[in-house]
Design an enzyme around this catalytic site. Sequence first.
Site, PDB file in Angstrom:
ATOM      1  N   ASP A   1      -0.262   6.737  -3.573  1.00 46.32           N
ATOM      2  CA  ASP A   1      -1.473   6.412  -4.316  1.00 46.32           C
ATOM      3  C   ASP A   1      -1.809   7.450  -5.384  1.00 46.32           C
ATOM      4  O   ASP A   1      -2.069   7.100  -6.537  1.00 46.32           O
ATOM      5  CB  ASP A   1      -2.668   6.297  -3.368  1.00 46.32           C
ATOM      6  CG  ASP A   1      -2.766   4.926  -2.711  1.00 46.32           C
ATOM      7  OD1 ASP A   1      -1.972   4.040  -3.069  1.00 46.32           O
ATOM      8  OD2 ASP A   1      -3.630   4.758  -1.837  1.00 46.32           O
TER       9      ASP A   1
ATOM     10  N   HIS B   1       0.854  -1.185   0.000  1.00 47.61           N
ATOM     11  CA  HIS B   1       0.000   0.000   0.000  1.00 47.61           C
ATOM     12  C   HIS B   1       0.888   1.232   0.000  1.00 47.61           C
ATOM     13  O   HIS B   1       2.113   1.141   0.117  1.00 47.61           O
ATOM     14  CB  HIS B   1      -0.938   0.004   1.204  1.00 47.61           C
ATOM     15  CG  HIS B   1      -2.046  -1.003   1.094  1.00 47.61           C
ATOM     16  ND1 HIS B   1      -3.087  -0.859   0.212  1.00 47.61           N
ATOM     17  CD2 HIS B   1      -2.238  -2.191   1.734  1.00 47.61           C
ATOM     18  CE1 HIS B   1      -3.902  -1.898   0.322  1.00 47.61           C
ATOM     19  NE2 HIS B   1      -3.411  -2.724   1.237  1.00 47.61           N
TER      20      HIS B   1
END
Length: 387
Positions: free
Chosen positions: A154, A124
């Site tokens: 992200d 992540h």
Amino acid sequence: MSAGPLDGVRVVELGGIGPAPFACMMLADLGADVIRIDRPGAELHPVMHRNRRSIALDLKSPEGRAIAMRLVATSDVAIEGFRPGVAERLGLGPDDVSREAPHVVYGRMTGWGQDGPWAQLPGHDINYIALTGALHAIGPADGDPVVPLNLIGDFGGGGMLLAYGVLAAVVSARTTGRGQVVDAAMIDGSAALMAMLHGYLAEGRWVDERGVNHLDGGAPYYRTYACSDGRHVAVGCIEPQFYASLLEGLDLGDDPDFAAQDDRSRWPSMVHRLQAIFGSRPRDEWAEVFATSSACVTPVLSIGEAPLHPHHVERQTYTSLGEGHMARPVPRFAGTPAAEPRLAPVVGSDGLALLGELGLEAAEVRSHLEAGVVVLPPSATDEGGPR
């Protein structure tokens, strides 16, 4: 579809969450016709999946994959955010697309990239920015690294990088007639965002430690300060003239402790003094003191407060989102402005229209619906659509 500088560009988005949908949001915001292929029953984010059309397909069936490929072949771009190899197993990988539609740009969003020893590992945002030094550099000198939401890996290093790469490849394809694969990896994008700090480090202008540099909260003139009401102000007066405005606003212009802005030996005592000063009054009083100053002092607003600030209100930075707000499309274009954003569609709500655009006959459409290859939302049948 909405107006904008990308009017006429068509994108097929193969499901997914996080940075790939963010990239597609950026493209859709600027007028691209983004068709999202969803799995039946998927949930869409009201903002990240805005300005789309949606068709719900069973990609495990040959018929569903065939419809997906037909949609891709009518488009300029295909985008997927699966782990390496997943799109290939579906028969919708870049080689499959290139054989059917060599003009299509194929954008791929991953964390670790399409190759490398960690390519197949899960991860992540926090993991990607940890491996590029970004996470190490954020936080106080005497504390742990601070997680900067999931903005760097992200969205900044991921979704925006993918949108940028895809548009570059579209320009190339319109010149050459051939698309290409765009390998956008969040770890690569996070590394690229560190460009300035790598330059500073190489020049000896940056210490590879947390919270001791001029842009990481170490400098007294570039950090946040708590106010008497528990809220904060942000101080960012790097240039000498702006620093002088800060001292003027705080009645510190003749104070010898603040005479040498970049004397690092004095930074701790300067920070201590400023903490006491800013802590003596509430945030909004300080915001008023510096409202028209060039000291680069601003209130630290909450997510809910930000859209109500007069600067945002005048510029119409935000628009309504139910009881809240969302940012309008960016950047702004004088000649081809973007339309007001539309919230995410109901999954599958554009299925019939898209099948019609592909030229499918009514009997074929009915067969796909009965077999569950194409799934419509309940409202489509409740309102007299195919049963």
